[in-house]
Enzyme design. Structure first.
Site, PDB file in Angstrom:
ATOM      1  N   SER A  32       0.874  -1.173   0.000  1.00  0.00           N
ATOM      2  CA  SER A  32       0.000   0.000   0.000  1.00  0.00           C
ATOM      3  C   SER A  32       0.907   1.218   0.000  1.00  0.00           C
ATOM      4  O   SER A  32       2.090   1.117   0.342  1.00  0.00           O
ATOM      5  CB  SER A  32      -0.872   0.001   1.268  1.00  0.00           C
ATOM      6  OG  SER A  32      -1.485   1.252   1.488  1.00  0.00           O
ATOM      7  N   TYR A  92      -2.175  -0.963  10.443  1.00  0.00           N
ATOM      8  CA  TYR A  92      -2.126  -1.136   8.988  1.00  0.00           C
ATOM      9  C   TYR A  92      -0.802  -0.621   8.438  1.00  0.00           C
ATOM     10  O   TYR A  92      -0.136  -1.301   7.647  1.00  0.00           O
ATOM     11  CB  TYR A  92      -3.289  -0.388   8.350  1.00  0.00           C
ATOM     12  CG  TYR A  92      -3.490  -0.665   6.883  1.00  0.00           C
ATOM     13  CD1 TYR A  92      -4.102  -1.836   6.454  1.00  0.00           C
ATOM     14  CD2 TYR A  92      -3.082   0.248   5.912  1.00  0.00           C
ATOM     15  CE1 TYR A  92      -4.297  -2.096   5.100  1.00  0.00           C
ATOM     16  CE2 TYR A  92      -3.271   0.000   4.563  1.00  0.00           C
ATOM     17  CZ  TYR A  92      -3.888  -1.175   4.163  1.00  0.00           C
ATOM     18  OH  TYR A  92      -4.077  -1.427   2.828  1.00  0.00           O
TER      19      TYR A  92
END
Length: 267
Positions: A143, A156
């Site tokens: 990401s 995350y």
């Protein structure tokens, strides 16, 4: 260049979104595709049908909880019994947003387990076999949050930064395996920015609520904040990049993290 006939791909978290798009891209190039996810029988069948329609010569769905190490071990045995894996795509992931002080501890553990530790376990199980055959591709879906941080996403961001680091170590360890002719064994990350998937829906909903329920306005607000192109990516675009990384000509591309983020991480 994109002929994957005779290759077997395993894509985690592939019943929807980016994972399904990658599975369709690999299947469309002739690969046998092992799908995975926590899905109903109907959802699994629908995903298999989409990948078959894309051109895959054989498709099978495998269930498995990526939080559970013993379940991952069983999943690896089942997949390998079906076919030795040439292409591993670690896409399974979950997200939860909250300030660090309010982040539930069990949520921290779950996000680290699924987004990071699961990739370690699948790579450890499958990469030695790739090395023995002289060809392998590991594509870890990181990401932009594996490259830069954002507030309210501690687990995350920690997991995705860890995934980038894990990928670099594995890339170095396997860099000399195989040859130009065999294709070698490579490990790379793709780092999507805002992409049209279910994982960003809660953030879209929160922004839409701040704009009187206007979903389009909520998406625009997200893009203005981070993504200079002012455009989201479609999952099929991530699939096309993953397919290219599987080509034999990509034998010397390893240890990289490729952003697909409209300039987000360039700022």
């Amino acid at each position: 260049m994109s002929d994957l006939s005779g290759k077997t791909a395993f894509v985690t978290g592939s019943v929807q979104g980016i994972g399904l798009a990658i599975a369709k891209a690999l299947g469309g190039a002739g690969a046998r595709v092992a799908l995975h996810g926590l899905a109903t029988r109907e959802e699994a069948a629908a995903a298999c049908a989409e990948v078959t329609a894309a051109g895959a010569c054989d498709v099978r769905f495998f269930a498995g909880d990526m939080c559970d190490v013993s379940a991952i071990e069983g999943l690896m045995r089942d997949v390998r019994a079906w076919g030795e894996v040439d292409i591993l795509v670690n896409n399974a992931g979950i997200q939860h947003t909250a300030p660090l002080a309010d982040m539930p501890r069990d949520t921290w553990e779950a996000i680290l387990a699924i987004n990071l530790s699961a990739a370690f376990h699948t790579m450890q199980a499958l990469m030695p076999v790739m090395a023995a055959r002289g060809f392998g591709r590991v594509i870890n879906i990181a990401s932009v949050h594996g490259l830069v941080a954002s507030k309210d996403k501690a687990p995350y961001v920690a997991a995705k930064f860890g995934l980038v680091g894990l990928s670099r170590v594995a890339a170095l360890e396997y860099a000399s395996v195989g040859s130009r002719d065999s294709g070698g064994v490579t490990v790379n990350c793709i780092a999507p920015g805002w992409t049209e998937t279910a994982i960003i829906e809660p953030q879209i909903a929160a922004r839409a609520a701040a704009h009187g329920g206007d979903r389009a306005a909520g998406i625009a607000a997200l893009l203005r904040e981070k993504q200079p192109s002012q455009r989201t990516s479609d999952p099929s675009e991530i699939g096309a990049l993953a397919l290219w990384l599987c080509a034999a000509v990509a034998h010397n591309i390893t240890g990289t993290t490729i952003p697909v983020d409209g300039g987000w991480t360039t700022q």
